[in-house]
Design a protein around this motif. Structure first.
Motif, PDB file in Angstrom:
ATOM      1  N   MET A  82      25.387  36.076  34.028  1.00 13.35           N
ATOM      2  CA  MET A  82      25.144  37.317  34.382  1.00 13.35           C
ATOM      3  C   MET A  82      25.488  38.122  33.432  1.00 13.35           C
ATOM      4  SD  MET A  82      29.603  37.126  35.978  1.00 13.35           S
ATOM      5  CE  MET A  82      29.882  36.444  34.484  1.00 13.35           C
ATOM      6  N   ASN A  83      23.684  39.072  33.108  1.00 10.70           N
ATOM      7  CA  ASN A  83      23.130  39.993  32.369  1.00 10.70           C
ATOM      8  C   ASN A  83      24.175  41.423  32.221  1.00 10.70           C
ATOM      9  OD1 ASN A  83      22.223  37.511  31.095  1.00 10.70           O
ATOM     10  ND2 ASN A  83      20.744  37.992  32.690  1.00 10.70           N
ATOM     11  N   SER A  84      23.952  42.398  31.575  1.00  8.33           N
ATOM     12  CA  SER A  84      24.407  43.547  31.637  1.00  8.33           C
ATOM     13  C   SER A  84      25.585  43.763  31.933  1.00  8.33           C
ATOM     14  CB  SER A  84      23.111  44.406  32.166  1.00  8.33           C
ATOM     15  OG  SER A  84      21.201  43.987  31.000  1.00  8.33           O
ATOM     16  N   LEU A  85      26.323  43.309  31.520  1.00  4.61           N
ATOM     17  CA  LEU A  85      28.078  43.351  32.542  1.00  4.61           C
ATOM     18  C   LEU A  85      28.578  44.664  31.882  1.00  4.61           C
ATOM     19  CD1 LEU A  85      28.981  39.655  31.288  1.00  4.61           C
ATOM     20  CD2 LEU A  85      28.983  41.410  33.576  1.00  4.61           C
ATOM     21  N   LYS A  86      29.187  45.195  32.858  1.00  7.23           N
ATOM     22  CA  LYS A  86      29.183  46.399  33.093  1.00  7.23           C
ATOM     23  C   LYS A  86      31.561  46.104  33.129  1.00  7.23           C
ATOM     24  CE  LYS A  86      25.473  48.102  35.759  1.00  7.23           C
ATOM     25  NZ  LYS A  86      25.263  49.309  37.437  1.00  7.23           N
ATOM     26  N   PRO A  87      31.726  47.108  32.741  1.00 13.58           N
ATOM     27  CA  PRO A  87      32.964  47.372  32.931  1.00 13.58           C
ATOM     28  C   PRO A  87      33.777  46.670  34.493  1.00 13.58           C
ATOM     29  CG  PRO A  87      33.331  49.181  31.457  1.00 13.58           C
ATOM     30  CD  PRO A  87      31.065  48.765  32.042  1.00 13.58           C
ATOM     31  N   GLU A  88      32.866  47.972  35.132  1.00 20.54           N
ATOM     32  CA  GLU A  88      33.263  47.502  37.064  1.00 20.54           C
ATOM     33  C   GLU A  88      32.966  46.061  37.544  1.00 20.54           C
ATOM     34  OE1 GLU A  88      31.570  49.978  35.399  1.00 20.54           O
ATOM     35  OE2 GLU A  88      29.643  50.542  36.946  1.00 20.54           O
ATOM     36  N   ASP A  89      32.634  45.326  36.430  1.00 23.12           N
ATOM     37  CA  ASP A  89      32.498  44.283  36.897  1.00 23.12           C
ATOM     38  C   ASP A  89      33.583  42.900  36.547  1.00 23.12           C
ATOM     39  OD1 ASP A  89      29.129  43.670  35.572  1.00 23.12           O
ATOM     40  OD2 ASP A  89      29.218  43.942  37.856  1.00 23.12           O
ATOM     41  N   THR A  90      34.267  43.557  36.091  1.00 23.85           N
ATOM     42  CA  THR A  90      35.625  43.077  35.615  1.00 23.85           C
ATOM     43  C   THR A  90      36.349  42.559  37.061  1.00 23.85           C
ATOM     44  OG1 THR A  90      36.007  44.143  33.619  1.00 23.85           O
ATOM     45  CG2 THR A  90      38.093  42.949  34.831  1.00 23.85           C
ATOM     46  N   ALA A  91      36.659  40.992  37.173  1.00 19.78           N
ATOM     47  CA  ALA A  91      36.900  40.639  38.140  1.00 19.78           C
ATOM     48  C   ALA A  91      37.076  38.922  37.993  1.00 19.78           C
ATOM     49  CB  ALA A  91      36.834  40.909  39.297  1.00 19.78           C
ATOM     50  N   VAL A  92      38.220  38.446  39.399  1.00 18.98           N
ATOM     51  CA  VAL A  92      37.935  36.645  38.924  1.00 18.98           C
ATOM     52  C   VAL A  92      37.404  36.283  39.958  1.00 18.98           C
ATOM     53  CG1 VAL A  92      39.548  34.859  39.716  1.00 18.98           C
ATOM     54  CG2 VAL A  92      41.442  37.265  38.252  1.00 18.98           C
ATOM     55  N   TYR A  93      36.348  35.505  39.419  1.00 17.49           N
ATOM     56  CA  TYR A  93      35.544  35.230  40.127  1.00 17.49           C
ATOM     57  C   TYR A  93      35.337  34.053  40.753  1.00 17.49           C
ATOM     58  CZ  TYR A  93      32.152  39.140  38.581  1.00 17.49           C
ATOM     59  OH  TYR A  93      31.580  40.228  38.019  1.00 17.49           O
ATOM     60  N   TYR A  94      34.700  33.797  41.835  1.00 17.38           N
ATOM     61  CA  TYR A  94      35.769  32.472  43.093  1.00 17.38           C
ATOM     62  C   TYR A  94      34.178  31.479  43.038  1.00 17.38           C
ATOM     63  CZ  TYR A  94      40.688  34.214  43.057  1.00 17.38           C
ATOM     64  OH  TYR A  94      41.418  34.450  43.030  1.00 17.38           O
ATOM     65  N   CYS A  95      34.502  30.199  42.689  1.00 16.42           N
ATOM     66  CA  CYS A  95      33.172  29.803  43.420  1.00 16.42           C
ATOM     67  C   CYS A  95      33.076  29.457  44.811  1.00 16.42           C
ATOM     68  CB  CYS A  95      33.004  28.378  42.216  1.00 16.42           C
ATOM     69  SG  CYS A  95      31.990  27.166  43.079  1.00 16.42           S
ATOM     70  N   ASN A  96      32.354  29.081  45.380  1.00 15.04           N
ATOM     71  CA  ASN A  96      32.318  28.844  46.987  1.00 15.04           C
ATOM     72  C   ASN A  96      31.220  27.549  47.137  1.00 15.04           C
ATOM     73  OD1 ASN A  96      31.114  29.059  50.040  1.00 15.04           O
ATOM     74  ND2 ASN A  96      33.256  29.471  50.219  1.00 15.04           N
TER      75      ASN A  96
END
Length: 121
Positions: A82-96
C-alpha cells in the motif's frame, strides 16, 4: 484446520507505505482466488484487491494505482503493498482465500482475523 494469519498493519502518516502479508496454513489442497478486503468504522466491508492463482488482479477504483497485490503460491501467502496512503484508507484489513481442502471438494472462503491500518493526516 485452515488458518489465515495476517501481519503488517500499523500506524502511518499520509503519503506513507505499508505492506500487509497473509499466510494460509493447515489442511490445504489448493488455493484459488486470494484477496484483501477492508472495513472502516461504521461502513460495510469492501473489496480492496484480489488475485487469482495465475496472477490476474482486480482492484477497487479507490486503490488503483496505489496498492499492489501479489502472491507466493509456494508459500500460500498473499501480500498487499500500500503506497501513497490516505486517511480514508484507515480500516481493518481482512485477508480472504478461496481454499479447497481436498482435490475434489468445492472451494470455501476463509478469512483472517483482520489487521488495523491507521493513516494519520
Amino acid at each position: 484446520q485452515v488458518q489465515l494469519v495476517e501481519s503488517g498493519g500499523g500506524l502511518v502518516q499520509a503519503g506513507g507505505s505499508l505492506r500487509l502479508s497473509c499466510a494460509a496454513s493447515g489442511g490445504i489442497s489448493s488455493i484459488d482466488r486470494m484477496g484483501w478486503y477492508r472495513q472502516a468504522p461504521g461502513k460495510q466491508r469492501e473489496l480492496a484487491a484480489t488475485i487469482t492463482t495465475d496472477g490476474r488482479t482486480n482492484y477497487a477504483d479507490s486503490v488503483k494505482g496505489r496498492f499492489i497485490i501479489s502472491r507466493d503460491n509456494a508459500k500460500n501467502t498473499v501480500y498487499l503493498q500500500m503506497n501513497s496512503l490516505k486517511p480514508e484508507d484507515t480500516a481493518v484489513y481482512y485477508c480472504n482465500a478461496n481454499i479447497r481442502i481436498y482435490i475434489w471438494s468445492s472451494p470455501y472462503d476463509y478469512w483472517g482475523q483482520g489487521t488495523q491500518v491507521t493513516v494519520s493526516s
